[in-house]
Design a protein around this motif. Structure first.
Motif, PDB file in Angstrom:
ATOM      1  N   ARG A 108      38.671  25.462  35.276  1.00 25.28           N
ATOM      2  CA  ARG A 108      37.217  25.311  35.279  1.00 25.28           C
ATOM      3  C   ARG A 108      36.550  25.852  36.533  1.00 25.28           C
ATOM      4  N   ILE A 109      37.322  26.041  37.611  1.00 22.64           N
ATOM      5  CA  ILE A 109      36.724  26.500  38.866  1.00 22.64           C
ATOM      6  C   ILE A 109      37.366  27.800  39.353  1.00 22.64           C
ATOM      7  N   THR A 110      38.675  27.752  39.614  1.00 27.94           N
ATOM      8  CA  THR A 110      39.337  28.900  40.245  1.00 27.94           C
ATOM      9  C   THR A 110      39.333  30.113  39.341  1.00 27.94           C
ATOM     10  N   LEU A 111      39.770  29.956  38.107  1.00 34.04           N
ATOM     11  CA  LEU A 111      39.855  31.101  37.197  1.00 34.04           C
ATOM     12  C   LEU A 111      38.493  31.737  36.926  1.00 34.04           C
ATOM     13  N   PRO A 112      37.452  30.961  36.570  1.00 29.13           N
ATOM     14  CA  PRO A 112      36.143  31.608  36.344  1.00 29.13           C
ATOM     15  C   PRO A 112      35.612  32.349  37.564  1.00 29.13           C
ATOM     16  N   LEU A 113      35.812  31.782  38.760  1.00 25.21           N
ATOM     17  CA  LEU A 113      35.305  32.445  39.964  1.00 25.21           C
ATOM     18  C   LEU A 113      36.115  33.679  40.346  1.00 25.21           C
ATOM     19  N   SER A 114      37.331  33.797  39.799  1.00 25.60           N
ATOM     20  CA  SER A 114      38.159  34.972  40.090  1.00 25.60           C
ATOM     21  C   SER A 114      38.034  36.053  39.021  1.00 25.60           C
ATOM     22  N   ILE A 115      37.224  35.807  37.988  1.00 22.28           N
ATOM     23  CA  ILE A 115      37.070  36.789  36.903  1.00 22.28           C
ATOM     24  C   ILE A 115      36.599  38.156  37.409  1.00 22.28           C
ATOM     25  N   PRO A 116      35.666  38.234  38.367  1.00 23.26           N
ATOM     26  CA  PRO A 116      35.293  39.572  38.866  1.00 23.26           C
ATOM     27  C   PRO A 116      36.481  40.360  39.400  1.00 23.26           C
ATOM     28  N   GLY A 117      37.403  39.699  40.107  1.00 19.82           N
ATOM     29  CA  GLY A 117      38.601  40.381  40.591  1.00 19.82           C
ATOM     30  C   GLY A 117      39.514  40.785  39.453  1.00 19.82           C
ATOM     31  N   VAL A 118      39.644  39.905  38.448  1.00 18.40           N
ATOM     32  CA  VAL A 118      40.462  40.238  37.281  1.00 18.40           C
ATOM     33  C   VAL A 118      39.876  41.441  36.550  1.00 18.40           C
ATOM     34  N   VAL A 127      30.900  42.283  33.025  1.00 13.16           N
ATOM     35  CA  VAL A 127      31.691  41.064  33.211  1.00 13.16           C
ATOM     36  C   VAL A 127      31.620  40.603  34.664  1.00 13.16           C
ATOM     37  N   GLU A 128      31.763  41.534  35.595  1.00  7.71           N
ATOM     38  CA  GLU A 128      31.712  41.177  37.013  1.00  7.71           C
ATOM     39  C   GLU A 128      30.357  40.584  37.393  1.00  7.71           C
ATOM     40  N   ARG A 129      29.280  41.185  36.893  1.00  7.70           N
ATOM     41  CA  ARG A 129      27.947  40.662  37.214  1.00  7.70           C
ATOM     42  C   ARG A 129      27.734  39.285  36.599  1.00  7.70           C
ATOM     43  N   HIS A 130      28.271  39.070  35.401  1.00  9.15           N
ATOM     44  CA  HIS A 130      28.083  37.793  34.716  1.00  9.15           C
ATOM     45  C   HIS A 130      28.792  36.655  35.434  1.00  9.15           C
ATOM     46  N   TYR A 131      30.002  36.922  35.940  1.00 14.42           N
ATOM     47  CA  TYR A 131      30.810  35.875  36.539  1.00 14.42           C
ATOM     48  C   TYR A 131      30.693  35.820  38.060  1.00 14.42           C
TER      49      TYR A 131
END
Length: 288
Positions: free
Chosen positions: A202-212, A279-283
Motif C-alpha cells: 500500500r505504500i512502498t510499491l505504489p511510490l516506487s511505480i515511477p522507477g518500475v 504512468v510515472e506522472r500518475h504515480y
C-alpha cells in the motif's frame, strides 16, 4: 543591441543542441520515413508514394510472426528483470544497513555496463553451449548423460542473455525511486499496526511505480531494438525485428521495406515511452 546581447547567449546555447538533433536525428528519421513509401525495383528501388510496404508488414505472416516474437521476448526480459531487480533494489534501499556494502553491491550491478556488450553476450553463449558450465554441471550431478544443445539457439537463451545484459537498467531507476520514499511513511504505517506486507503493497510499491515504469521502458525498448544477442544465441528461429531490418538494408537490399519496418519500430517505442510517461506522472508524489 542590448536585447540582442541578452538573447544571443541563450540562442547559442540552445541552438547548437537543436542543430545537432536536427541533423543527426530528425533528418535521418525524415529520410527513412521517405524511403518507406518508395518501391523496391530490382536491383535497387525507385521513388514512389504508396502504402504497400506498410500493408505487407501486417499481411505477410513472416513479418507479423517476427513482430510478435519480438514483443514476447521484450516483455519476458522486462518481466524477469523486474522480478530479479526489484528485490535486489529493495534490499539495497531498505535492508542493507552498511553504506560500504550498499555501495559495493550497487557497483556490482553497474560494473557490467563497463564491459563490452559482445563479451557479455559471448559469456552466456559459452555458459549455455554443449561444452559450457550448465551442461557440465547437469552431467556431474547425473541429470544429463551427455551434453545437450537445448539451452542454446532458442528463445530461452535469448531471454536469459538479454535479462543479464539489461537488468542494470531495471535496478538503477527502481533503487532511485525507493531511496526517495520518506522513511517516516513506512514507520507511521508500522505505528498504525499495518504489517510489513500490507505496508509494502500500500505504500512502498505504489511510490516506487515511477522507477518500475522507467526500468520497464528501458529494458523493453533496449530489447526491442537489439540484434546482436539474437544473432549470437537465438539461432535460425530467433530473429527479432532488428535482425530483419539489418537483413532488409543489407542482404536483401530492400531499403523501402527496411525503412517501413524501422518506422513501425519507432512508433511502438514512442508509444511505450508515452504510456510510461503517463504512468510515472500518475504515480509520482504530488506536491502540496
Amino acid at each position: 543591441m542590448r536585447f540582442l546581447s541578452e538573447k544571443l547567449p541563450g540562442v547559442a546555447v540552445l541552438g547548437i543542441p537543436l542543430l545537432w538533433i536536427s541533423v543527426f536525428m530528425l533528418l535521418p528519421y525524415a529520410i527513412i520515413a521517405t524511403y518507406s513509401f518508395w518501391t523496391k525495383q530490382y536491383p535497387t528501388f525507385s521513388p514512389d508514394f504508396q502504402f504497400g510496404n506498410y500493408l505487407t508488414l501486417f499481411t505477410d505472416p513472416q513479418y507479423s510472426k517476427v513482430l510478435i516474437r519480438t514483443l514476447k521476448v521484450s516483455l519476458l526480459v522486462s518481466l524477469f528483470s523486474f522480478l530479479l531487480g526489484y528485490p535486489f533494489a529493495y534490499f539495497l534501499a531498505f535492508r542493507c544497513k552498511s553504506q560500504a556494502l550498499r555501495t559495493w553491491l550497487y557497483m556490482a550491478v553497474i560494473a557490467p555496463l563497463w564491459v563490452s556488450y559482445l563479451l557479455r553476450a559471448y559469456v552466456w553463449k559459452t555458459i549455455l553451449g554443449t561444452e559450457g558450465v550448465l551442461n557440465s554441471f547437469l552431467m556431474s550431478i547425473g541429470i544429463l548423460s551427455e551434453p545437450s544443445d537445448m539451452f542454446l539457439y532458442n528463445q530461452f537463451a535469448m531471454v536469459v542473455t538479454l535479462t543479464y545484459i539489461f537488468i542494470p537498467f531495471m535496478v538503477m531507476p527502481i533503487y532511485t525511486a525507493l531511496e526517495k520514499i520518506p522513511r517516516n511513511l513506512v514507520e507511521a504505517s508500522a505505528d498504525l499496526g499495518l504489517r510489513p506486507i500490507p505496508t509494502f503493497l500500500r505504500i512502498t510499491l505504489p511510490l516506487s511505480i515511477p522507477g518500475v515504469a522507467a526500468g520497464f521502458t528501458m529494458t523493453f525498448c533496449l530489447t526491442f531494438g537489439d540484434f546482436v544477442a539474437p544473432f549470437l544465441v537465438g539461432g535460425p528461429d530467433g530473429n527479432l525485428v532488428a535482425n530483419v531490418i539489418v537483413t532488409q538494408f543489407g542482404t536483401a537490399l530492400n531499403w523501402p521495406m527496411g525503412s517501413a519496418l524501422s518506422i513501425l519500430v519507432l512508433v511502438i517505442v514512442l508509444t511505450v515511452l508515452s504510456l510510461s510517461g503517463r504512468v510515472e506522472r500518475h504515480y509520482s508524489p504530488k506536491e502540496v
